[in-house]
Scaffold this motif. Sequence first.
Motif, PDB file in Angstrom:
ATOM      1  N   LEU A  18       0.919  -1.151  -0.026  1.00 29.84           N
ATOM      2  CA  LEU A  18      -0.054  -0.071   0.137  1.00 29.84           C
ATOM      3  C   LEU A  18       0.841   1.369   0.158  1.00 29.84           C
ATOM      4  CD1 LEU A  18      -2.754  -0.755   2.626  1.00 29.84           C
ATOM      5  CD2 LEU A  18      -3.022  -0.712   0.135  1.00 29.84           C
ATOM      6  N   LEU A  19       1.871   1.120   0.835  1.00 30.16           N
ATOM      7  CA  LEU A  19       2.893   2.520   0.932  1.00 30.16           C
ATOM      8  C   LEU A  19       3.558   2.725  -0.530  1.00 30.16           C
ATOM      9  CD1 LEU A  19       4.511   2.124   4.173  1.00 30.16           C
ATOM     10  CD2 LEU A  19       3.042   3.868   3.499  1.00 30.16           C
ATOM     11  N   ALA A  20       3.820   1.414  -1.183  1.00 27.06           N
ATOM     12  CA  ALA A  20       4.597   1.600  -2.591  1.00 27.06           C
ATOM     13  C   ALA A  20       3.414   2.064  -3.541  1.00 27.06           C
ATOM     14  CB  ALA A  20       5.051   0.365  -2.901  1.00 27.06           C
ATOM     15  N   THR A  63      -8.444   4.441  -4.002  1.00 26.16           N
ATOM     16  CA  THR A  63      -8.899   3.108  -3.311  1.00 26.16           C
ATOM     17  C   THR A  63      -9.187   2.057  -4.367  1.00 26.16           C
ATOM     18  OG1 THR A  63      -9.611   4.223  -1.441  1.00 26.16           O
ATOM     19  CG2 THR A  63     -10.385   2.058  -1.580  1.00 26.16           C
ATOM     20  N   LEU A  64     -10.050   2.489  -5.213  1.00 25.07           N
ATOM     21  CA  LEU A  64     -10.478   1.447  -6.132  1.00 25.07           C
ATOM     22  C   LEU A  64      -9.244   0.829  -7.152  1.00 25.07           C
ATOM     23  CD1 LEU A  64     -13.828   3.071  -7.564  1.00 25.07           C
ATOM     24  CD2 LEU A  64     -13.666   0.655  -6.625  1.00 25.07           C
ATOM     25  N   VAL A  65      -8.497   1.820  -7.413  1.00 25.53           N
ATOM     26  CA  VAL A  65      -7.381   1.502  -8.514  1.00 25.53           C
ATOM     27  C   VAL A  65      -6.330   0.485  -7.558  1.00 25.53           C
ATOM     28  CG1 VAL A  65      -5.160   2.370  -9.726  1.00 25.53           C
ATOM     29  CG2 VAL A  65      -7.546   3.432  -9.826  1.00 25.53           C
ATOM     30  N   CYS A  66      -5.989   1.127  -6.390  1.00 32.99           N
ATOM     31  CA  CYS A  66      -5.301  -0.046  -5.594  1.00 32.99           C
ATOM     32  C   CYS A  66      -5.541  -1.218  -5.341  1.00 32.99           C
ATOM     33  CB  CYS A  66      -4.871   0.842  -4.106  1.00 32.99           C
ATOM     34  SG  CYS A  66      -3.865  -0.018  -2.802  1.00 32.99           S
ATOM     35  N   TRP A 119     -12.045  -6.229   2.239  1.00 32.13           N
ATOM     36  CA  TRP A 119     -10.412  -5.561   2.075  1.00 32.13           C
ATOM     37  C   TRP A 119     -10.481  -4.119   2.571  1.00 32.13           C
ATOM     38  CZ3 TRP A 119      -8.296  -1.380  -0.466  1.00 32.13           C
ATOM     39  CH2 TRP A 119      -6.989  -1.341  -0.729  1.00 32.13           C
ATOM     40  N   PHE A 120     -11.384  -3.297   2.675  1.00 35.90           N
ATOM     41  CA  PHE A 120     -11.173  -1.601   3.092  1.00 35.90           C
ATOM     42  C   PHE A 120     -10.763  -2.024   4.539  1.00 35.90           C
ATOM     43  CE2 PHE A 120     -11.856   2.305   4.735  1.00 35.90           C
ATOM     44  CZ  PHE A 120     -10.892   3.203   3.803  1.00 35.90           C
ATOM     45  N   GLU A 121     -11.409  -2.805   5.162  1.00 34.76           N
ATOM     46  CA  GLU A 121     -11.488  -2.727   6.925  1.00 34.76           C
ATOM     47  C   GLU A 121     -10.158  -3.564   7.190  1.00 34.76           C
ATOM     48  OE1 GLU A 121     -14.015  -5.860   8.911  1.00 34.76           O
ATOM     49  OE2 GLU A 121     -15.309  -4.708   7.899  1.00 34.76           O
ATOM     50  N   LEU A 167      -3.880   5.434   5.374  1.00 38.52           N
ATOM     51  CA  LEU A 167      -2.809   6.226   4.383  1.00 38.52           C
ATOM     52  C   LEU A 167      -3.622   7.359   4.017  1.00 38.52           C
ATOM     53  CD1 LEU A 167      -1.534   3.337   2.411  1.00 38.52           C
ATOM     54  CD2 LEU A 167      -0.073   5.083   4.048  1.00 38.52           C
ATOM     55  N   LEU A 168      -4.842   7.390   3.737  1.00 35.79           N
ATOM     56  CA  LEU A 168      -5.646   8.725   3.058  1.00 35.79           C
ATOM     57  C   LEU A 168      -6.181   9.566   3.891  1.00 35.79           C
ATOM     58  CD1 LEU A 168      -7.747   6.664   0.189  1.00 35.79           C
ATOM     59  CD2 LEU A 168      -5.270   8.152  -0.081  1.00 35.79           C
TER      60      LEU A 168
END
Length: 86
Positions: free
Chosen positions: A4-6, A39-42, A58-60, A67-68
């Motif tokens: 996620l950081l990358a 978020t969708l693209v990631c 996924w989100f939770e 990050l956002l």
Amino acid sequence: MGRLLAFSELWKQLQLDEFWRVRLGCSREGTDWEHVLQTLVCYRLLDPGSEWRLHRVWFEHSAMGDLLGEDFSIAAKDTLIGVWTL
């Protein structure tokens, strides 16, 4: 979290945050559409699946919200559908 950081760093280096923020903006309710799109693209890149799975699982279990600086509302089912109608 490393992936996620990358992804987040790549998004910024490609200046996609600036590109999409100008074009998408925010809704009257305060939804930041660039964050929804990011978020969708990631999600599609790192762990592809349906919007239902992103919303329910996924989100939770990811650090995307941290990050956002966003809460779960950007992964709400109505928000995810709304980004495609812009």
